[in-house]
Motif scaffolding. Structure first.
Motif, PDB file in Angstrom:
ATOM      1  N   GLY A  60       5.794   8.644  50.447  1.00  0.00           N
ATOM      2  CA  GLY A  60       6.505   7.838  49.465  1.00  0.00           C
ATOM      3  C   GLY A  60       8.003   8.085  49.495  1.00  0.00           C
ATOM      4  N   PHE A  61       8.393   9.339  49.715  1.00  0.00           N
ATOM      5  CA  PHE A  61       9.810   9.686  49.833  1.00  0.00           C
ATOM      6  C   PHE A  61      10.446   8.891  50.969  1.00  0.00           C
ATOM      7  CE2 PHE A  61      13.421  12.233  51.136  1.00  0.00           C
ATOM      8  CZ  PHE A  61      13.933  12.754  49.962  1.00  0.00           C
ATOM      9  N   ALA A  62       9.758   8.855  52.134  1.00  0.00           N
ATOM     10  CA  ALA A  62      10.288   8.119  53.292  1.00  0.00           C
ATOM     11  C   ALA A  62      10.338   6.620  53.023  1.00  0.00           C
ATOM     12  CB  ALA A  62       9.421   8.402  54.521  1.00  0.00           C
ATOM     13  N   ALA A  63       9.289   6.093  52.369  1.00  0.00           N
ATOM     14  CA  ALA A  63       9.239   4.651  52.097  1.00  0.00           C
ATOM     15  C   ALA A  63      10.372   4.220  51.178  1.00  0.00           C
ATOM     16  CB  ALA A  63       7.885   4.281  51.488  1.00  0.00           C
ATOM     17  N   THR A  64      10.604   4.978  50.102  1.00  0.00           N
ATOM     18  CA  THR A  64      11.665   4.587  49.174  1.00  0.00           C
ATOM     19  C   THR A  64      13.049   4.853  49.761  1.00  0.00           C
ATOM     20  OG1 THR A  64      11.477   6.732  48.030  1.00  0.00           O
ATOM     21  CG2 THR A  64      10.266   4.857  47.093  1.00  0.00           C
ATOM     22  N   ALA A  65      13.162   5.869  50.636  1.00  0.00           N
ATOM     23  CA  ALA A  65      14.443   6.118  51.293  1.00  0.00           C
ATOM     24  C   ALA A  65      14.876   4.900  52.100  1.00  0.00           C
ATOM     25  CB  ALA A  65      14.344   7.347  52.196  1.00  0.00           C
ATOM     26  N   ILE A  66      13.936   4.297  52.799  1.00  0.00           N
ATOM     27  CA  ILE A  66      14.238   3.106  53.595  1.00  0.00           C
ATOM     28  C   ILE A  66      14.415   1.887  52.703  1.00  0.00           C
ATOM     29  CG2 ILE A  66      13.261   1.459  55.242  1.00  0.00           C
ATOM     30  CD1 ILE A  66      14.375   3.974  56.550  1.00  0.00           C
ATOM     31  N   THR A 115       5.821   0.739  44.218  1.00  0.00           N
ATOM     32  CA  THR A 115       4.838   0.821  43.132  1.00  0.00           C
ATOM     33  C   THR A 115       3.434   1.216  43.575  1.00  0.00           C
ATOM     34  OG1 THR A 115       4.420  -1.569  43.265  1.00  0.00           O
ATOM     35  CG2 THR A 115       6.125  -0.833  41.733  1.00  0.00           C
ATOM     36  N   PRO A 116       2.963   0.856  44.784  1.00  0.00           N
ATOM     37  CA  PRO A 116       1.603   1.261  45.165  1.00  0.00           C
ATOM     38  C   PRO A 116       1.383   2.768  45.193  1.00  0.00           C
ATOM     39  CG  PRO A 116       2.347  -0.532  46.566  1.00  0.00           C
ATOM     40  CD  PRO A 116       3.542  -0.084  45.768  1.00  0.00           C
ATOM     41  N   PHE A 117       2.469   3.543  45.283  1.00  0.00           N
ATOM     42  CA  PHE A 117       2.296   4.993  45.282  1.00  0.00           C
ATOM     43  C   PHE A 117       1.836   5.514  43.928  1.00  0.00           C
ATOM     44  CE2 PHE A 117       4.684   4.671  49.202  1.00  0.00           C
ATOM     45  CZ  PHE A 117       4.018   5.597  49.994  1.00  0.00           C
ATOM     46  N   ASN A 118       2.109   4.785  42.853  1.00  0.00           N
ATOM     47  CA  ASN A 118       1.563   5.190  41.564  1.00  0.00           C
ATOM     48  C   ASN A 118       0.038   5.189  41.614  1.00  0.00           C
ATOM     49  OD1 ASN A 118       4.047   5.495  40.176  1.00  0.00           O
ATOM     50  ND2 ASN A 118       3.121   4.637  38.337  1.00  0.00           N
TER      51      ASN A 118
END
Length: 398
Positions: free
Chosen positions: A17-23, A120-123
């Motif tokens: 999730g960290f990588a996904a939101t970073a991008i 949001t899917p990471f929630n």
């Protein structure tokens, strides 16, 4: 970190999730604003064209937020996250090789849509796979990936300004990083099952609970504040002459770098909330956003003003986004992704309305008055917030 040779879900999902939101929230959503001077020069873009392309990015984010829960319900969290990162990769590559403004606009739209799809899917995934006590820390980690993405985008812009690096190389680098994030998320999310079938219309109705009104109000204030800052603060600081000792053109990069670095405080959101309680944390975050905007108006042209303003805004954005993630999950534990999507839609509404109103007001009253006037929104939110508003109990029995 490992259980029987397998990486714990806390670590694998937090990192993915960290990588996904970073991008998605770094170069995906904010990259266009960083590189506007280069786009103007390359394609002779007018101010109105810049505004149109920027608005198209916000529209992509909004549409992504609406599509994400549909894909989540049908195929699980892997689908919207991977679709979002694929859109980011393709969009950034399109921008890197764009021959004209329409193609740039398509690339920006695709890249920015990843922010609505991939967060949001990471929630849902973390709600299913991570133990209750660890969820706030995991969700804070996912949210704070934005900080790293913004810092890297800012550094790329700084290198470009100071070293003569082509903006096209920067965007090709962003696309390559997005492809790596796609691969990492595919590995982390393929074992997260689809949620049980349910009526989406019923789920949205369940979110229309009076207990969630403060969540949505905070989201709207946060979205308005952050969008106006992102849209106008760096330009206002450039107009004020930048800061002593640095090229004026490097000012936007510096704003984004300090914004992202201070935003890493979002990693501590869960612990700070446990120490002081959610109501006090929300008050302080709203006041940080208000002071950040006020400093743009009263202290432009100084290092103290730039660093303090960007830093406070980074803390405000990253920690508030983390709060929205775990607060929505606690209020609606049966609807972790849907509730977070609802909170972000409230923020997106503020992001769409805020800059449009601020742009009109700036022509009438001046930029300084707009920043001070906008600061009144989060300040008033902090003053009006009562302890009973920031409840973490489920809005409905589960």
């Amino acid at each position: 970190m490992e259980e029987g040779g397998v990486v714990r879900p806390f670590w694998s999902l937090s990192a993915a999730g960290f990588a996904a939101t970073a991008i998605a929230f770094g170069p995906g959503r904010m990259g266009f604003g960083l590189f506007v001077p280069e786009f103007r020069s390359a394609f002779s873009m007018s101010t109105s064209t810049v505004g149109f392309v920027s608005s198209l990015g916000f529209l992509g984010f909004f549409i992504g937020l609406l599509i994400a829960p549909v894909l989540l319900a049908r195929q699980g969290p892997e689908s919207p996250v991977l679709v979002g990162l694929a859109a980011a990769t393709v969009g950034m590559e399109v921008v890197a090789f764009a021959p004209n403004v329409p193609v740039v606009a398509i690339g920006v739209f695709l890249a920015a849509s990843s922010a609505g799809l991939a967060w949001t899917p990471f929630n849902d995934a973390i709600h299913r796979k991570v133990e209750d006590d660890d969820r706030p820390a995991a969700l804070s980690g996912v949210s704070t990936g934005t900080s790293v993405g913004i810092v890297l985008a800012g550094l790329a812009a700084l290198v470009m300004v100071t070293g003569g690096l082509s903006w096209r190389i920067c965007w090709a680098f962003f696309a390559a990083a997005s492809a790596c994030a796609f691969l990492g998320n595919w590995i982390a999310l393929r074992r997260v099952e689809k949620e049980p079938d349910g009526n989406q219309e019923t789920k949205w109705r369940d979110l229309a609970d009076t207990a969630a009104i403060p969540l949505y109000a905070i989201g709207f204030a946060y979205g308005t504040n952050s969008a106006i800052y992102i849209s106008f603060a760096a330009d206002h600081l450039v107009e004020a002459g930048g800061v002593p000792g640095v090229l004026v053109g490097a000012t936007p990069a510096l704003v984004y770098i300090f914004y992202g670095l201070f935003g890493l405080a979002g990693l501590l959101t869960g612990r700070i909330k446990d120490m002081m309680g959610l109501p006090m944390l929300l008050r302080l975050l709203m006041l940080a956003g208000a002071l950040s905007l006020a400093l743009v108006a009263v202290a432009p042209g100084t290092w103290t003003g730039l660093i303090s303003s960007a830093g406070l805004q980074g803390i405000h954005v990253m920690m508030t986004s983390a709060v929205l993630a775990f607060w929505s999950e606690r209020l609606f534990p049966a609807l972790p992704s849907f509730s977070f999507t609802a909170a972000l839609l409230a923020a997106a509404a503020g992001s769409v309305l805020g800059p449009a109103v601020a742009g009109l007001a700036s022509n009438a009253f001046g930029a300084g008055a707009v920043f001070l006037g906008t600061a009144a929104l989060p300040a008033a939110t902090a003053l009006l917030l009562r302890n009973r508003h920031a409840r973490e109990r489920p809005a409905k029995p589960v």
